[in-house]
Motif scaffolding. Structure first.
Motif, mmCIF file in Angstrom:
data_model
loop_
_atom_site.group_PDB
_atom_site.id
_atom_site.type_symbol
_atom_site.label_atom_id
_atom_site.label_comp_id
_atom_site.label_asym_id
_atom_site.label_seq_id
_atom_site.Cartn_x
_atom_site.Cartn_y
_atom_site.Cartn_z
ATOM 1 N N ALA A 37 0.979 -1.243 -0.094
ATOM 2 C CA ALA A 37 -0.060 0.180 -0.190
ATOM 3 C C ALA A 37 0.830 1.216 -0.044
ATOM 4 N N LYS A 38 0.545 2.297 -0.706
ATOM 5 C CA LYS A 38 1.259 3.629 -0.770
ATOM 6 C C LYS A 38 1.140 4.240 0.786
ATOM 7 N N VAL A 39 2.188 4.937 0.742
ATOM 8 C CA VAL A 39 2.143 5.851 2.257
ATOM 9 C C VAL A 39 2.658 7.345 1.675
ATOM 10 N N ALA A 40 2.193 8.215 2.436
ATOM 11 C CA ALA A 40 2.729 9.648 2.060
ATOM 12 C C ALA A 40 4.093 9.623 1.804
ATOM 13 N N THR B 131 15.766 1.213 -5.524
ATOM 14 C CA THR B 131 15.110 -0.147 -6.498
ATOM 15 C C THR B 131 14.939 -1.320 -5.768
ATOM 16 N N ALA B 132 14.783 -1.396 -4.389
ATOM 17 C CA ALA B 132 14.439 -2.533 -3.785
ATOM 18 C C ALA B 132 13.384 -3.284 -4.111
ATOM 19 N N TRP B 133 12.275 -2.376 -4.405
ATOM 20 C CA TRP B 133 10.773 -2.953 -4.814
ATOM 21 C C TRP B 133 10.963 -3.830 -6.132
ATOM 22 N N GLU B 134 11.722 -3.276 -7.152
ATOM 23 C CA GLU B 134 11.608 -3.838 -8.311
ATOM 24 C C GLU B 134 12.747 -5.127 -8.228
ATOM 25 N N VAL C 298 8.540 -1.123 4.328
ATOM 26 C CA VAL C 298 8.225 -1.880 2.874
ATOM 27 C C VAL C 298 7.199 -1.043 2.216
ATOM 28 N N ASN C 299 6.105 -0.662 2.790
ATOM 29 C CA ASN C 299 5.380 0.224 1.939
ATOM 30 C C ASN C 299 6.233 1.305 1.288
ATOM 31 N N TYR C 300 6.928 1.963 2.085
ATOM 32 C CA TYR C 300 7.731 3.141 1.526
ATOM 33 C C TYR C 300 8.587 2.766 0.410
ATOM 34 N N LEU C 301 9.136 1.610 0.417
ATOM 35 C CA LEU C 301 9.968 1.084 -0.741
ATOM 36 C C LEU C 301 8.856 0.945 -2.051
ATOM 37 N N TYR C 302 7.883 0.449 -1.839
ATOM 38 C CA TYR C 302 6.818 0.272 -2.761
ATOM 39 C C TYR C 302 6.368 1.500 -3.334
ATOM 40 N N THR C 303 6.355 2.380 -2.536
ATOM 41 C CA THR C 303 5.713 3.968 -2.943
ATOM 42 C C THR C 303 6.953 4.555 -3.542
#
Length: 225
Positions: free
Chosen positions: A137-140, A174-177, A214-219
């Motif tokens: 989920a995205k975070v601010a 680039t962690a999420w990728e 983890v959500n921050y890395l996704y964002t």
């Protein structure tokens, strides 16, 4: 033969080994073991290696990323896998000795796919259970940055954007990728389960706090062009 010389020899062998080499597993053992540990028993001292261990690659990396990266490698660890080897102290502060870093050789598409397929079979460490019920989920962005940089202090070792942050750990913009969500969740909570000599400290965080990181890395990944 010192570690740097071994790395050069391994890189040359890697680049010169013909595609017809007999078997991907043999190719990896011949060309990758000079810089990476392929089993936990081979991990040894961090200073003896030039790249991260690969014995759990299938539970860590996304396979599609491995295929792309092996064809066009970029530097993930700004100061190398063992930073003390590549950091110089100057009157202006510590700087990376770029000339001492060894570039990862590139593979052709066929070999990259074969190596990624083989690495993808390597499981998580014994006893590690990866989360399968996490939904990103995205975070601010501002709050995510504050959490990463100030509240949890990740920026001391990692970068969440190019040329900004620490260099003793891998860059994370680039962690999420690059990394599987289950790995991120588990490793942040228990790095000792993955490495015998992790530089990553064990952070006292509950599941919600880990997911927030983890959500921050996704964002970051979702907001990049």
């Amino acid at each position: 033969m010192n570690t740097f010389t071994k790395a050069i020899a391994a890189a040359l062998a890697f680049a010169l080994t013909p595609v017809a080499y007999a078997g991907t597993e043999a190719f990896v053992a011949e060309n990758c073991a000079g810089c990476h540990a392929l089993s936990r028993n081979d991990a040894g001292s961090r200073a003896e290696l030039l790249g991260p261990p690969l014995f759990h690659a299938g539970a860590k990396f996304r396979k599609d990323w491995m295929v792309r990266w092996l064809q066009s490698p970029t530097r993930i660890y700004p100061a190398g896998w063992f930073p003390p080897r590549h950091i110089e102290s100057t009157p202006e502060g510590d700087v990376i000795d770029a000339a001492s870093l060894v570039d990862h050789p590139a593979l052709d598409a066929e070999r990259a796919q074969a190596v990624a397929d083989w690495l993808a079979t390597l499981p998580a460490p014994e006893g590690v259970e990866l989360s399968t019920d996490y939904t990103p989920a995205k975070v601010a962005m501002r709050m995510g940055q504050l959490d990463f940089r100030r509240f949890k202090g990740c920026v001391a070792c990692h970068r969440d954007e190019p040329d900004s942050g620490g260099v003793s750990g891998p860059e994370l913009y680039t962690a999420w990728e690059r990394l599987q969500p289950g790995y991120l969740l588990n490793y942040i909570g228990d790095p000792d389960a993955w490495h015998d000599q992790p530089l990553m400290p064990v952070l006292e965080m509950n599941e919600q706090a880990v997911q927030k990181l983890v959500n921050y890395l996704y964002t970051i990944a979702e907001t990049q062009p």
